[in-house]
Design a protein around this motif. Structure first.
Motif, PDB file in Angstrom:
ATOM      1  N   ILE A 191       0.738  -1.265   0.087  1.00 23.36           N
ATOM      2  CA  ILE A 191       0.023  -0.083  -0.157  1.00 23.36           C
ATOM      3  C   ILE A 191       0.888   1.082   0.063  1.00 23.36           C
ATOM      4  CG2 ILE A 191      -1.754   1.327   1.287  1.00 23.36           C
ATOM      5  CD1 ILE A 191      -2.853  -1.354   2.409  1.00 23.36           C
ATOM      6  N   ASP A 192       2.147   1.274   0.881  1.00 22.33           N
ATOM      7  CA  ASP A 192       2.793   2.594   0.967  1.00 22.33           C
ATOM      8  C   ASP A 192       3.668   2.594  -0.496  1.00 22.33           C
ATOM      9  OD1 ASP A 192       2.106   2.477   3.491  1.00 22.33           O
ATOM     10  OD2 ASP A 192       3.921   1.866   4.384  1.00 22.33           O
ATOM     11  N   ALA A 193       3.679   1.664  -1.059  1.00 22.80           N
ATOM     12  CA  ALA A 193       4.531   1.566  -2.507  1.00 22.80           C
ATOM     13  C   ALA A 193       3.660   2.257  -3.426  1.00 22.80           C
ATOM     14  CB  ALA A 193       5.013   0.453  -2.986  1.00 22.80           C
ATOM     15  N   ALA A 194       2.163   2.030  -3.663  1.00 29.57           N
ATOM     16  CA  ALA A 194       1.272   2.556  -4.442  1.00 29.57           C
ATOM     17  C   ALA A 194       0.995   4.103  -4.271  1.00 29.57           C
ATOM     18  CB  ALA A 194      -0.048   1.427  -4.433  1.00 29.57           C
ATOM     19  N   LEU A 195       1.007   4.412  -2.905  1.00 27.41           N
ATOM     20  CA  LEU A 195       0.714   5.656  -2.481  1.00 27.41           C
ATOM     21  C   LEU A 195       1.893   6.413  -2.863  1.00 27.41           C
ATOM     22  CD1 LEU A 195      -0.910   5.132   1.002  1.00 27.41           C
ATOM     23  CD2 LEU A 195      -2.123   5.961  -1.043  1.00 27.41           C
ATOM     24  N   ALA A 196       3.211   6.042  -2.769  1.00 26.74           N
ATOM     25  CA  ALA A 196       4.244   6.892  -2.940  1.00 26.74           C
ATOM     26  C   ALA A 196       4.411   7.098  -4.428  1.00 26.74           C
ATOM     27  CB  ALA A 196       5.424   6.261  -2.394  1.00 26.74           C
ATOM     28  N   ALA A 239      -1.408  10.654   0.213  1.00 27.72           N
ATOM     29  CA  ALA A 239      -1.624   9.895   1.625  1.00 27.72           C
ATOM     30  C   ALA A 239      -2.744   9.101   1.681  1.00 27.72           C
ATOM     31  CB  ALA A 239      -1.395  10.921   2.364  1.00 27.72           C
ATOM     32  N   ALA A 240      -2.631   8.299   2.504  1.00 22.22           N
ATOM     33  CA  ALA A 240      -3.999   7.389   2.586  1.00 22.22           C
ATOM     34  C   ALA A 240      -5.122   8.182   3.124  1.00 22.22           C
ATOM     35  CB  ALA A 240      -3.591   6.212   3.870  1.00 22.22           C
ATOM     36  N   GLY A 241      -6.202   7.889   2.588  1.00 19.08           N
ATOM     37  CA  GLY A 241      -7.307   8.758   3.018  1.00 19.08           C
ATOM     38  C   GLY A 241      -7.686  10.050   2.501  1.00 19.08           C
ATOM     39  N   LEU A 290      -3.013  -4.772 -11.558  1.00 20.58           N
ATOM     40  CA  LEU A 290      -4.356  -4.995 -10.635  1.00 20.58           C
ATOM     41  C   LEU A 290      -4.113  -4.755  -9.026  1.00 20.58           C
ATOM     42  CD1 LEU A 290      -7.249  -5.594 -10.668  1.00 20.58           C
ATOM     43  CD2 LEU A 290      -6.650  -8.070 -10.717  1.00 20.58           C
ATOM     44  N   ALA A 291      -2.780  -5.306  -8.842  1.00 19.59           N
ATOM     45  CA  ALA A 291      -2.248  -5.343  -7.510  1.00 19.59           C
ATOM     46  C   ALA A 291      -1.957  -3.816  -7.060  1.00 19.59           C
ATOM     47  CB  ALA A 291      -0.863  -6.057  -7.413  1.00 19.59           C
ATOM     48  N   GLU A 292      -1.543  -2.995  -7.843  1.00 21.17           N
ATOM     49  CA  GLU A 292      -1.536  -1.564  -7.522  1.00 21.17           C
ATOM     50  C   GLU A 292      -2.828  -0.723  -7.378  1.00 21.17           C
ATOM     51  OE1 GLU A 292       2.827  -0.463  -9.650  1.00 21.17           O
ATOM     52  OE2 GLU A 292       0.822  -0.371 -10.984  1.00 21.17           O
ATOM     53  N   ALA A 293      -3.712  -1.308  -8.277  1.00 21.01           N
ATOM     54  CA  ALA A 293      -5.008  -0.837  -8.044  1.00 21.01           C
ATOM     55  C   ALA A 293      -5.783  -1.285  -6.867  1.00 21.01           C
ATOM     56  CB  ALA A 293      -6.072  -1.317  -9.166  1.00 21.01           C
ATOM     57  N   PHE A 294      -5.629  -2.503  -6.496  1.00 21.12           N
ATOM     58  CA  PHE A 294      -6.016  -3.028  -4.951  1.00 21.12           C
ATOM     59  C   PHE A 294      -5.353  -2.274  -3.862  1.00 21.12           C
ATOM     60  CE2 PHE A 294      -6.763  -7.536  -6.188  1.00 21.12           C
ATOM     61  CZ  PHE A 294      -7.685  -7.394  -6.977  1.00 21.12           C
ATOM     62  N   ALA A 295      -4.299  -1.753  -3.957  1.00 20.01           N
ATOM     63  CA  ALA A 295      -3.691  -1.046  -3.013  1.00 20.01           C
ATOM     64  C   ALA A 295      -4.094   0.564  -2.970  1.00 20.01           C
ATOM     65  CB  ALA A 295      -2.053  -0.878  -3.035  1.00 20.01           C
ATOM     66  N   LEU A 296      -4.378   1.214  -4.069  1.00 20.54           N
ATOM     67  CA  LEU A 296      -4.861   2.189  -4.046  1.00 20.54           C
ATOM     68  C   LEU A 296      -6.488   2.587  -3.555  1.00 20.54           C
ATOM     69  CD1 LEU A 296      -3.538   3.617  -7.551  1.00 20.54           C
ATOM     70  CD2 LEU A 296      -2.953   4.286  -5.155  1.00 20.54           C
TER      71      LEU A 296
END
Length: 335
Positions: A156-161, A166-168, A234-240
């Motif tokens: 999750i942190d990698a996709a946000l970066a 930032a989350a939320g 798809l994994a990056e989309a899941f994290a976002l």
């Protein structure tokens, strides 16, 4: 320990809805390997109860007998049981060719001889989570089953970066629908909703959804929306999705992903039915004009389950305006 092969569906939403079945099998001590096509495999990598994911080299359509026979040879002797989740003949062929002793699935497409343990298909369209979970042979508490997905915090942190977010701090829209236009809330409504939200809006989907998402970006203007359709794995989309403030979507695979992560969401149903494939999430709000007694004239045509509106009016989604969805989004976020 029973070594079990699970032959997965070929759609993301269906794959998510199989998670409670796998949780049941894992809880009684079965070691699970999931066989899935590449575009669905990431769903099963987000299920901790799955020991291994084998990517099947198959495409949509066609028997591809040679490829199935070659893979069956590699799988021979490795499994005691196979759970065949799709109803097609070709999905039951691989476990049969691999000589897996116990092969469980629903009757369908003349595959009686390919399965050793067969369930009858329900006459009506049941909720899909219960439909899949019943393959465990344990029918207790099927209605309470809810899919859950899990990602490592680092993912999750990698996709946000990568998106410098930032989350939320953002909303996610999933405006596409693989099935067809009859399941898509109009782009102008998505754009009107986006203009009223705080913070950025990420538009997620496959490459097939890129044009729909780009239209929303152009309608909103000002750089408020980011078109990421076809630009993430798809994994990056899941994290976002997992880190989003909330999500708005049509009845689609990503709708079920958001539900499995438990984030606030609004799900829009048109030609399909939330009685069949609801987002199983306490923080979900569902829009379905078919069930709205105040909507007139009633939608006697819904659910039609057609790819395009057979009557040409698409009232089931055209008549859902952005303020209505915005109010439901606020309610979902406050739950």
């Amino acid at each position: 320990m029973t070594r079990s092969l699970v032959v997965a569906p070929q759609w993301i939403g269906d794959a998510v809805m199989t998670e409670p079945l796998l949780r049941r099998l894992d809880a009684r001590g079965e070691q699970l390997t999931v066989g899935a096509v590449p575009w669905v495999a990431p769903v099963y990598r987000a299920m901790p109860q799955v020991a291994q994911v084998v990517e099947f080299p198959f495409q949509h359509g066609g028997l591809q007998f040679g490829a199935r026979r070659r893979l069956a040879r590699e799988l021979q002797g490795r499994f005691d049981t196979a759970y065949v989740l799709p109803n097609s003949l070709k999905s039951a062929l691989l476990p049969f060719l691999a000589s897996i002793p116990r092969r469980v699935g629903y009757l369908g497409e003349a595959r009686v001889g390919l399965l050793t343990h067969r369930l009858r298909n329900p006459k009506d369209r049941p909720p899909m989570v219960a439909f899949y979970s019943a393959l465990s042979g344990d029918t207790d508490g099927l209605d309470a089953d809810r899919p859950r997905l899990h990602l490592a915090p680092a993912a999750i942190d990698a996709a946000l970066a990568a998106q410098q977010l930032a989350a939320g701090s953002y909303h996610v829209f999933a405006p596409g629908a693989e099935f067809g236009p009859s399941k898509r809330w109009p782009e102008r409504h998505y754009a009107a909703l986006a203009r009223g939200l705080d913070g950025p809006v990420l538009l997620l989907g496959s490459a097939k959804d890129a044009a729909v998402c780009e239209q929303i970006v152009q309608d909103v203007g000002g750089g408020r929306c980011r078109n990421l359709a076809g630009r993430t794995s798809l994994a990056e989309a899941f994290a976002l999705i997992a880190a989003a403030r909330a999500m708005v979507s049509n009845d689609s695979g990503l709708m079920h992903v958001a539900a499995a992560f438990g984030i606030p969401q609004v799900a829009l149903f048109g030609s399909s039915s939330p009685l069949h494939t609801p987002p199983l999430n306490d923080r979900a709000q569902v829009v379905w004009l078919k069930a709205d007694p105040g909507y007139q004239p009633p939608l006697d045509c819904a659910p039609c389950f057609q790819r395009q509106c057979p009557l040409g009016h698409h009232r089931c989604l055209e008549d859902v305006d952005a303020p209505r969805v915005a109010a439901l989004l606020q309610a979902a976020s406050s739950a």
